[in-house]
Scaffold this active site. Structure first.
Site, PDB file in Angstrom:
ATOM      1  N   SER A 142       0.864  -1.374   0.055  1.00  0.00           N
ATOM      2  CA  SER A 142       0.014   0.277  -0.048  1.00  0.00           C
ATOM      3  C   SER A 142       0.880   1.343   0.047  1.00  0.00           C
ATOM      4  CB  SER A 142      -0.771  -0.113   1.347  1.00  0.00           C
ATOM      5  OG  SER A 142      -1.344   1.272   1.463  1.00  0.00           O
ATOM      6  N   TYR A 156      -1.457  -0.450  10.143  1.00  0.00           N
ATOM      7  CA  TYR A 156      -1.716  -1.241   9.061  1.00  0.00           C
ATOM      8  C   TYR A 156      -0.591  -0.754   8.051  1.00  0.00           C
ATOM      9  CZ  TYR A 156      -3.707  -1.111   4.143  1.00  0.00           C
ATOM     10  OH  TYR A 156      -3.796  -1.138   2.605  1.00  0.00           O
TER      11      TYR A 156
END
Ligand code: NAP
Length: 247
Positions: A142, A156
């Site tokens: 990501s 995350y």
């Protein structure tokens, strides 16, 4: 050349798009999901109606026994040529000082342990020294890995940093086995993941701040995944590809 691939978390979002695009190329696709059987069946039906071959395969990537079973069932479609390590989760936005251990444990179990277990199994199936034919592993990282996710999800973001590092190390480890390993960092992409983080409009709202001025679609990421799986990217390994509209 026709391929047999497995995509984890292919019932929805980015994994779903990649599965359907791969099916359109005539590839056989293992469609993994954890809870949403109806959505996985819909992806499989879409591929089969277009003339492809696909199978829905339930399994939690954070559970080793499930991962072994998912790969075994996927390999029944044919000798594996590629694996997309895509399944991933976020949790509702929070500062680190307010996060409890259970939340962080689940993020790291799914996004890190799950990804590493799936990458390990992928190598076991693809490695020439184990009877495989080499192949391509695509890891979903990501943009958060380099932005850090402040105020929302530094947990995350850290889990995705681990994915970038896995791509660097594993690509060097398994190049001699004929296996390419690349990571792909999506930016703000319109999928359900933002609703699961309590911000359903997040991609739309923040997408305008990207240089291209909008959020991306799951298909735009899916196209890059299929390219990394395909022979068109045969000399690409150890790369981290941003698909972020310039974010
Ligand atoms: P999504 O729409 O929320 O879909 C998640 C998929 O993963 C679903 O198919 C879900 O299955 C599956 N899944 C969740 N937990 C699982 C588990 N423990 N075991 C197996 N499957 C599991 O997510 P997405 O937006 O497509 O994201 C896909 C990947 O891209 C993730 O790794 C995510 O971190 C990354 N990413 C996304 C964005 C974005 O803006 N969307 C940005 C950067 C990176 P069920 O349907 O059965 O629940």
């Amino acid at each position: 050349m026709s391929k047999t691939i497995l995509i984890t978390g292919a019932s929805r979002g980015i994994g779903r798009s990649a599965a359907i695009l791969a099916g359109q190329r005539g590839w056989s696709v293992g469609v993994n999901y954890v809870g949403n059987k109806a959505a996985a069946d819909q992806v499989v039906n879409t591929i089969i109606s277009a003339g492809g071959k696909a199978k829905a395969i339930q399994g939690d990537v954070a559970v080793e026994a499930d991962v072994l079973s998912v790969f075994k069932q996927a390999a029944e479609l044919g000798r594996l040529d590629g694996v997309v390590v895509n399944a991933g989760i976020v949790a509702p936005g929070s500062r680190l000082m307010d996060m409890d251990a259970d939340r962080m444990r689940r993020i790291f179990e799914v996004n890190v342990l799950g990804a590493y277990l799936c990458a390990r199994e992928a190598v076991r199936y693809l490695a020439r020294s184990r009877g495989g034919n080499g192949g391509s592993i695509v890891l979903l990282s990501s943009a958060a890995a380099r932005l850090g996710g402040p105020g929302e999800y530094v947990d995350y973001a850290g889990s995705k940093g681990a994915i970038d590092t896995l791509a660097i190390g594993l690509s060097k480890e398994v190049g001699p086995e004929g296996i390419r390993v690349n990571a792909l960092r999506p930016g703000l992409i319109e999928t359900d993941i933002h609703a699961s983080g309590g911000q359903p409009d997040r991609a739309q709202r923040l997408g305008v701040t990207a240089p291209l001025g909008r959020a991306g679609t799951a298909d735009e990421v899916g196209e890059s995944i299929v390219w990394l799986l395909s022979d068109a990217s045969s000399y690409v390994t150890g790369s981290i590809l941003d698909v972020t509209g310039g974010r």
